[in-house]
Design a protein around this motif. Structure first.
Motif, PDB file in Angstrom:
ATOM      1  N   ALA A  80     112.202  83.198  21.431  1.00 57.27           N
ATOM      2  CA  ALA A  80     112.718  82.524  20.494  1.00 57.27           C
ATOM      3  C   ALA A  80     113.156  81.410  21.156  1.00 57.27           C
ATOM      4  N   ALA A  81     113.606  80.942  22.402  1.00 54.85           N
ATOM      5  CA  ALA A  81     113.957  79.866  23.240  1.00 54.85           C
ATOM      6  C   ALA A  81     113.324  78.649  22.662  1.00 54.85           C
ATOM      7  N   PRO A  82     113.693  77.658  23.039  1.00 54.81           N
ATOM      8  CA  PRO A  82     112.369  76.663  23.431  1.00 54.81           C
ATOM      9  C   PRO A  82     111.914  76.710  24.991  1.00 54.81           C
ATOM     10  N   VAL A  83     110.555  76.299  25.801  1.00 54.70           N
ATOM     11  CA  VAL A  83     110.570  76.356  26.754  1.00 54.70           C
ATOM     12  C   VAL A  83     110.104  74.607  27.208  1.00 54.70           C
ATOM     13  N   VAL A  84     111.267  73.918  28.502  1.00 55.64           N
ATOM     14  CA  VAL A  84     110.941  72.873  28.362  1.00 55.64           C
ATOM     15  C   VAL A  84     110.781  72.784  30.281  1.00 55.64           C
ATOM     16  N   GLY A  85     109.573  71.837  30.404  1.00 57.07           N
ATOM     17  CA  GLY A  85     109.123  71.950  31.792  1.00 57.07           C
ATOM     18  C   GLY A  85     109.586  70.534  32.187  1.00 57.07           C
ATOM     19  N   LEU A  86     109.944  70.055  33.560  1.00 58.11           N
ATOM     20  CA  LEU A  86     109.831  68.870  34.202  1.00 58.11           C
ATOM     21  C   LEU A  86     108.891  68.770  35.685  1.00 58.11           C
ATOM     22  N   SER A  87     108.178  67.736  34.931  1.00 58.62           N
ATOM     23  CA  SER A  87     107.027  67.666  35.858  1.00 58.62           C
ATOM     24  C   SER A  87     107.288  67.230  37.632  1.00 58.62           C
ATOM     25  N   PRO A  88     106.881  67.797  38.184  1.00 56.78           N
ATOM     26  CA  PRO A  88     107.187  67.511  39.932  1.00 56.78           C
ATOM     27  C   PRO A  88     106.538  66.308  40.824  1.00 56.78           C
ATOM     28  N   VAL A  89     105.158  66.073  39.754  1.00 62.72           N
ATOM     29  CA  VAL A  89     104.220  64.681  40.421  1.00 62.72           C
ATOM     30  C   VAL A  89     104.809  63.384  39.219  1.00 62.72           C
ATOM     31  N   VAL A  90     105.164  61.975  40.408  1.00 66.46           N
ATOM     32  CA  VAL A  90     105.862  61.296  39.870  1.00 66.46           C
ATOM     33  C   VAL A  90     104.113  60.273  39.843  1.00 66.46           C
ATOM     34  N   GLY A  91     104.891  59.747  39.021  1.00 62.81           N
ATOM     35  CA  GLY A  91     103.730  57.928  39.425  1.00 62.81           C
ATOM     36  C   GLY A  91     102.269  58.874  40.333  1.00 62.81           C
ATOM     37  N   GLY A  92     101.463  60.009  40.338  1.00 60.22           N
ATOM     38  CA  GLY A  92     100.845  60.061  40.624  1.00 60.22           C
ATOM     39  C   GLY A  92     101.043  60.663  41.617  1.00 60.22           C
ATOM     40  N   SER A  93     101.823  61.050  42.494  1.00 57.88           N
ATOM     41  CA  SER A  93     101.569  62.842  43.926  1.00 57.88           C
ATOM     42  C   SER A  93     102.491  63.691  43.421  1.00 57.88           C
TER      43      SER A  93
END
Lengths: 344, 344
Positions: free
Chosen positions: B237-250
């Motif tokens: 029931a919890a929201p699931v949020v992710g953070l990108s490990p890719v920044v600016g294509g790398s």
């Protein structure tokens, strides 16, 4: 007679230091009757061994290996030179017991390699051979047995329901500093053990067998207790000579009086020689000759009266030359008795 | 909405640093909707684990534990501060392979304690709990599984008869520095593994689930591959949020592009988000929201087009405050979308 094969039954510090002097004397050609290329086989006590923190530790094997391989810490007499102690500090920080055992980082690497080889199925003798490839100790180093044998010591403990407590020898020696009387010494697994490959042959085929000034109870005594070893010493064609670890009524390396007392042996050079016994005239004896310190010259006649050749010479291993001279005197006692009698 | 239970699926360095910022933000009260006493449960990847020199090493668990317990070497980002390297040098002197793994003395104490507990029959989750009693990481740290799961990487090798060679992930990552293309990633034991006790409950009962900027293939990807974990994420029931490990294509922590390429995923922030997928509109998706770096703001619409909430904010974990701000932005994305949209 030219001696080309020497077998030494050794404990840790005392045996290792004696071996250092013996090798020095052999290389210098100062040991009478021993050819400079003579091979030395060491049968080392493994009853001090213990498992600790999941690692197999063999104090006597390592002391011999590090001493002869020039890796020993000379001040302590055990463990590695230039040692660091990070792992020990961290284990304490984790609250892991025991904390009294001196487990240095460099030393631990040896135990890690050993443990991994044992886990892979190699016997201790094969592991020891592998470790010696690095250390090149200049001797063939054999554990007395590939089987697990562990010396335990029973001590009085008023808090225990039975009034006594049994501790591993290392705990008695290192943590308790052998300061409490030992009621008895129990060598777990000894009766069921077998000599490691090569041990009986090394005794049978030697030109000379030496019992260095190691602890007669928990070092040489346990080696003699491995089934077959005593009989090999009694039947070998080689002369068997021992050097007293007791000088002037006390053990040179300290603390061993508790061990002798626990087995009812007087703490004197002569009494230890008689405890080992003459192999010609007693049913359990293993010696032909017994070397005592010059301070114990008054005990020579008592030893001779028990059937053993005996002489009194300086027995303090103060440096490698002094130790080489002890080795030479021991060898002379069984090869050319006259020259040593003159030393009294 | 007051968030009191947060569950984070973490790899090593990236996850640990994110967690540091998250805890900092929670304590400072700067994470919107999260109560200062909120409890954080970390499900850590264990597919990087390896047995080496007879010791069980869990790089990701240890990196999280050391980082949050203030024992990490900040410069390296792994291993212990004030480390010594005696054991490693000695193992090399014994000629023991491998020598490329960074095994410090302080670190080894952790592995010794862990190995001994595992040998005694404790599951990895219980061992981890015991180790955390010392480190007090401020989170409940769970291994993804108590079962042995190991990531291997297939690489081209012209010398091999098959033209390829399979190496342990650590060998690929540490020794080969991920410089050769990965033909495929094989996670041995994953399909047969079970989530460690508490893992599924921590996801099901959370108020918020976060996928930090860890490696999407060999860190978060392996956690998602433990049978039951993906389903738990899809049904919580919890929201699931992710953070990108890719920044600016790398990849921020480097080298991960090989991993993404090996599974056919483009090295871009949006592609990683879409690889995780929207749980509402795809059959395998696990996310509700995906946070990308401000440099990837042009990809926000693509992510939103795939059904995910998305925003672009600074995602470099340059210090603990910047990282806390990232955590706040991630939480805001699923609790108060408007405030984060303003950050674009």
């Amino acid at each position: 007679m030219s001696i080309t094969r020497i077998t030494v039954l050794s404990g840790g510090m005392g045996g290792a230091r004696f071996l250092q002097g013996l090798l020095h004397g052999i290389a210098a050609g100062t040991v009478p009757g021993v050819s400079p290329g003579a091979e030395v086989t060491v049968v080392a006590n493994t009853a001090d061994d213990l498992w600790m923190h999941g690692l197999k530790i063999c104090p006597d094997l390592d002391t011999v290996m590090y001493t002869l391989g020039d890796g020993i810490d000379l001040d302590r007499g055990w463990g590695r030179r230039d040692e660091t102690w990070s792992v020990k500090a961290e284990l304490a920080a984790y609250g892991v017991e025991p904390t009294w055992f001196g487990l240095g980082d460099r030393d631990i690497a040896t135990h890690v390699v050993r443990t991994q080889m044992l886990d892979a199925g190699y016997p201790l003798s094969a592991v020891t051979e592998a470790l010696c490839r690095r250390w090149q100790p200049g001797v063939r180093l054999l554990p007395m047995s590939d089987d697990r044998v562990e010396t335990h010591v029973a001590i009085a403990d008023e808090a225990a329901p039975s009034g006594r407590r049994v501790v591993h020898f290392q705990e008695y020696w290192v943590r308790l500093r052998a300061e409490v009387p030992a009621e008895s010494v129990i060598v777990v697994g000894l009766d069921a053990s077998s000599p490691a490959p090569g041990v009986l042959e090394a005794i049978a085929e030697a030109d000379l067998v030496v019992l260095p000034p190691s602890n007669p109870v928990v070092s040489v005594g346990t080696i003699l207790g491995v089934p077959g070893v005593r009989e090999a010493l009694r039947t070998t064609a080689a002369p068997v000579v021992g050097l007293s670890p007791v000088v002037g009524g006390s053990h040179v390396r300290g603390m061993a009086h508790q061990m002798l007392t626990s087995i009812g042996v007087e703490v004197s050079a002569a009494a230890v020689g008689l405890h080992y016994g003459d192999r010609a005239t007693t049913s359990e004896g293993v010696l032909d000759a017994w070397l005592v310190d010059e301070r114990d010259a008054d005990q020579v006649d008592r030893v001779r009266g028990a059937g053993l050749a005996c002489a009194a010479v300086p027995l303090m291993m103060s440096d490698v030359d002094a130790t080489a001279a002890m080795a030479a005197a021991a060898v002379a006692l069984v090869t050319d008795r006259g020259s040593v009698d003159g030393a009294r």
